[in-house]
Design an enzyme around this catalytic site. Structure first.
Site, PDB file in Angstrom:
ATOM      1  CE  LYS A 206      27.271  -8.225 -23.021  1.00 45.54           C
ATOM      2  NZ  LYS A 206      25.541  -8.042 -22.983  1.00 45.54           N
TER       3      LYS A 206
ATOM      4  CG  PHE B 157      32.433   2.718 -17.590  1.00 45.93           C
ATOM      5  CD1 PHE B 157      31.045   2.732 -18.158  1.00 45.93           C
ATOM      6  CD2 PHE B 157      33.176   3.861 -17.696  1.00 45.93           C
ATOM      7  CE1 PHE B 157      30.482   3.115 -18.885  1.00 45.93           C
ATOM      8  CE2 PHE B 157      32.520   4.431 -18.496  1.00 45.93           C
ATOM      9  CZ  PHE B 157      31.274   5.164 -19.081  1.00 45.93           C
ATOM     10  N   PRO B 158      32.829  -0.956 -13.800  1.00 44.30           N
ATOM     11  CG  PRO B 158      31.662  -1.906 -12.177  1.00 44.30           C
ATOM     12  CD  PRO B 158      31.177  -0.639 -13.469  1.00 44.30           C
TER      13      PRO B 158
ATOM     14  CD  GLN C  34      29.453   6.152  -9.164  1.00 36.23           C
ATOM     15  OE1 GLN C  34      29.236   6.651 -10.466  1.00 36.23           O
ATOM     16  NE2 GLN C  34      28.877   6.152  -8.231  1.00 36.23           N
TER      17      GLN C  34
ATOM     18  CB  SER D 200      31.131  11.680  -9.853  1.00 31.64           C
ATOM     19  OG  SER D 200      31.352  10.448 -10.581  1.00 31.64           O
TER      20      SER D 200
ATOM     21  CE1 TYR E 175      24.237   8.129 -14.776  1.00 33.73           C
ATOM     22  CE2 TYR E 175      23.494   6.986 -13.662  1.00 33.73           C
ATOM     23  CZ  TYR E 175      24.603   7.767 -13.772  1.00 33.73           C
ATOM     24  OH  TYR E 175      25.703   7.502 -13.543  1.00 33.73           O
TER      25      TYR E 175
END
Ligand code: NAP
Length: 308
Positions: free
Chosen positions: A216, A206-207, A177, A157, A59
């Site tokens: 939204k 990505f929950p 994960q 992961s 990241y």
């Protein structure tokens, strides 16, 4: 305050709502990120009870870990904060290679410790599987780091069932994960039964389906401006209908769509903690309200059915 939960068989105890930070300094994932907003949202989470932060070398790269290291340094309570990070990507010139070799994982942990400005990492994951390294050897290297006190628990992961079986030959894996959300329930088939049986904790990424499951968006959303697989037209439009059904249920509980969605994950036996991501502090505070929602058995089944 909500009781802390134990992550699987580890010694890590966390608030059940953690914080995903790929949008904190993750300039390579989200263009035009505001670093100060990222710093603020981490501070805001920590001030409001969150104590589990999920980051990764990739990241930024590096920048998310650096910012988290800076924010944690501002506070006196390092021992109350549970930091999870991941590595496996190796830059060779302009090429990115996935590397799970013991030497590379050890070097990655040392470098992450520097960026996070800490002496230990609470949960260290192999971010992606490579093609060459036997997975039990890769995990064996992490076990050595655990014995040395540099990491406190071991994660993998993006591992398939077969890769997890190989990785966990000696029973050292604490956490997996992988992607899991109401739109992608693949993990329920094989991974969930195995992790429950082996006391491995499943942490879903990505929950919120990158925001689609917050409720939204609507049919007027300009999809051309959105990035990522959840904004491909067919999936997006079919999900909107399901989200409307969740909205109805949420309104009977004086809650919002995101709260029901996140609360539902916490009813899964394989899942101890969730790590929704955020771009702004308000979103972190919103997602914390999930804990005010209690789903009864009928509601759990109803949400299950809507997304079956
Ligand atoms: P996510 O949790 O499904 O979605 C997060 C996004 O939804 C936020 O960035 C924000 O984006 C929006 N959002 C969040 N809360 C909201 C709210 N209350 N109201 C409205 N919008 C809201 O996706 P994710 O952040 O990519 O995944 C979670 C975490 O999992 C990551 O942060 C990362 O730590 C981890 N992860 C790991 C892997 C892996 O390979 N292991 C892969 C992906 C992610 P907008 O404001 O732009 O809408």
């Amino acid at each position: 305050m909500e009781k802390k939960v134990q992550i699987g068989k580890t010694e890590l105890y966390v608030h059940p709502i953690g914080l995903g930070t790929n949008a904190v300094g993750g300039h390579n994932i989200f263009p035009n990120l505001d670093e100060e907003a990222g710093r603020e949202l981490v501070r805001s989470g920590l001030e409001n009870g969150i104590n589990f932060i999920d980051t990764a070398y990739m990241y930024g790269p590096k920048r998310s870990e650096e910012i988290i290291g800076e924010v944690i340094k501002e506070r006196a309570n390092r021992s109350e904060i549970v930091i999870a990070t991941k590595a496996a990507h190796q830059f060779i010139g302009n090429e990115i290679k996935v590397n799970n070799s013991p030497a590379f994982l050890k070097q990655s942990v040392e470098e992450a410790l520097q960026r996070l400005q800490t002496d230990y990492i609470d949960l260290f994951y192999i971010h992606f599987p490579d093609q060459d390294t036997p997975k039990d050897e890769a995990v064996g290297a992490l076990k050595q780091l655990k014995d040395e006190g540099k990491i406190r628990s071991i994660g993998v992961s993006n591992f398939s069932m077969d890769q997890l079986l190989e990785a966990n030959k000696d029973g050292y894996v604490d956490v997996i994960q992988n992607e899991y959300n109401l739109l992608n329930r693949e993990a329920e088939k094989e991974l969930f039964p195995y992790v429950v049986e082996n006391k491995i904790s499943f942490i879903p990424y990505f929950p919120l389906a990158s925001g689609l499951l917050t409720g939204k968006y609507d049919k007027h959303t300009n999809l051309a401006e959105k990035r990522g697989k959840f904004f491909e037209r067919e999936l997006f439009e079919s999900t909107l209908e399901k989200v409307e059904k969740i909205r109805k249920l949420a309104s009977t509980k004086d809650a919002e769509v995101a709260h029901l969605v996140l609360a539902w994950y916490l009813t899964r036996e394989a899942i101890d903690v969730i790590i929704p991501g955020a771009k702004r502090a308000e979103q972190v505070l919103q997602n914390l309200k999930t804990l005010e929602v209690r789903l009864n058995e009928d509601e759990i089944r109803e949400i299950d059915r809507i997304f079956q």
